[in-house]
Design a protein around this motif. Structure first.
Motif, PDB file in Angstrom:
ATOM      1  N   LEU A   4       0.863  -1.174   0.000  1.00 25.95           N
ATOM      2  CA  LEU A   4       0.000   0.000   0.000  1.00 25.95           C
ATOM      3  C   LEU A   4       0.900   1.223   0.000  1.00 25.95           C
ATOM      4  O   LEU A   4       1.619   1.459   0.963  1.00 25.95           O
ATOM      5  N   GLU A   5       0.887   1.959  -1.093  1.00 29.48           N
ATOM      6  CA  GLU A   5       1.731   3.143  -1.199  1.00 29.48           C
ATOM      7  C   GLU A   5       0.879   4.394  -1.064  1.00 29.48           C
ATOM      8  O   GLU A   5      -0.039   4.619  -1.846  1.00 29.48           O
ATOM      9  N   LEU A   6       1.172   5.191  -0.052  1.00 30.50           N
ATOM     10  CA  LEU A   6       0.470   6.442   0.187  1.00 30.50           C
ATOM     11  C   LEU A   6       1.254   7.572  -0.452  1.00 30.50           C
ATOM     12  O   LEU A   6       2.482   7.621  -0.338  1.00 30.50           O
ATOM     13  N   GLY A  47       3.984   7.289   2.339  1.00 34.15           N
ATOM     14  CA  GLY A  47       4.412   6.150   3.134  1.00 34.15           C
ATOM     15  C   GLY A  47       4.128   4.850   2.413  1.00 34.15           C
ATOM     16  O   GLY A  47       3.552   4.837   1.319  1.00 34.15           O
ATOM     17  N   VAL A  48       4.523   3.745   3.058  1.00 40.73           N
ATOM     18  CA  VAL A  48       4.332   2.407   2.511  1.00 40.73           C
ATOM     19  C   VAL A  48       3.878   1.494   3.640  1.00 40.73           C
ATOM     20  O   VAL A  48       4.390   1.583   4.761  1.00 40.73           O
ATOM     21  N   GLU A  60      -8.846  -2.681  -0.268  1.00 36.55           N
ATOM     22  CA  GLU A  60      -9.253  -1.349  -0.732  1.00 36.55           C
ATOM     23  C   GLU A  60     -10.300  -0.739   0.206  1.00 36.55           C
ATOM     24  O   GLU A  60     -10.268   0.467   0.463  1.00 36.55           O
ATOM     25  N   ALA A  61     -11.195  -1.552   0.733  1.00 39.24           N
ATOM     26  CA  ALA A  61     -12.180  -1.057   1.702  1.00 39.24           C
ATOM     27  C   ALA A  61     -11.486  -0.613   2.986  1.00 39.24           C
ATOM     28  O   ALA A  61     -11.850   0.408   3.581  1.00 39.24           O
ATOM     29  N   THR A  79      -0.923  -2.432  -4.618  1.00 36.57           N
ATOM     30  CA  THR A  79      -0.277  -3.406  -5.496  1.00 36.57           C
ATOM     31  C   THR A  79      -0.354  -4.772  -4.838  1.00 36.57           C
ATOM     32  O   THR A  79       0.136  -4.966  -3.719  1.00 36.57           O
ATOM     33  N   GLU A  80      -0.981  -5.718  -5.515  1.00 35.09           N
ATOM     34  CA  GLU A  80      -1.069  -7.089  -5.011  1.00 35.09           C
ATOM     35  C   GLU A  80       0.078  -7.906  -5.601  1.00 35.09           C
ATOM     36  O   GLU A  80       0.426  -7.740  -6.768  1.00 35.09           O
TER      37      GLU A  80
END
Length: 99
Positions: A4-6, A47-48, A60-61, A79-80
Motif C-alpha cells: 500500500l503506497e500512500l 508512506g508504505v 481497498e475497503a 499493489t497485489e
C-alpha cells in the motif's frame, strides 16, 4: 500480499495534524494481523504499508478507512503480489503460485 503506497496530497502541516489518528489506525490493523510493516517514504511525500488480506476488495475497503483518506490528505496505490519467497520471520505468509 499487498503493498500500500500512500502519496500525500496535502501539506505536511495537515498530515501532522491527523498523524495521531493515522497511527491509531495502523496500530489497530497491526493488532488484527493485517499489517506487517510500515513507514514513511524518503523523501517524506507519503508512506508504505505491507499488508496481508483475503482479497483486493477488502484491502481497498480497509484503505478507505484510513484517517488520512477520510480527511482528503492522501491517495493510495494498492499493489497485489504473491509472496512466494520470504524471510523466515514471514514464513507464515508465504504463498504458492496458482496451478
Amino acid at each position: 500480499m499487498f503493498v500500500l503506497e500512500l502519496t500525500y496530497t496535502a501539506a505536511l502541516e495537515s498530515i501532522e495534524a491527523v498523524l495521531p489518528q493515522h497511527i491509531a489506525w495502523l496500530d489497530e490493523h497491526y493488532a488484527a494481523g493485517t499489517f506487517l510493516a510500515s513507514g514513511r517514504k524518503v523523501p517524506r511525500d507519503g508512506g508504505v504499508i505491507l499488508a496481508v488480506g483475503e482479497d483486493r476488495a477488502r484491502i481497498e475497503a480497509l484503505v478507505a478507512t484510513d484517517p488520512f483518506v477520510r480527511a482528503g490528505l492522501t491517495e493510495y496505490r494498492v499493489t497485489e503480489f504473491l509472496a512466494t519467497t520470504t524471510a523466515p520471520e514471514l514464513a507464515a505468509h508465504r504463498q504458492r503460485l496458482p496451478g
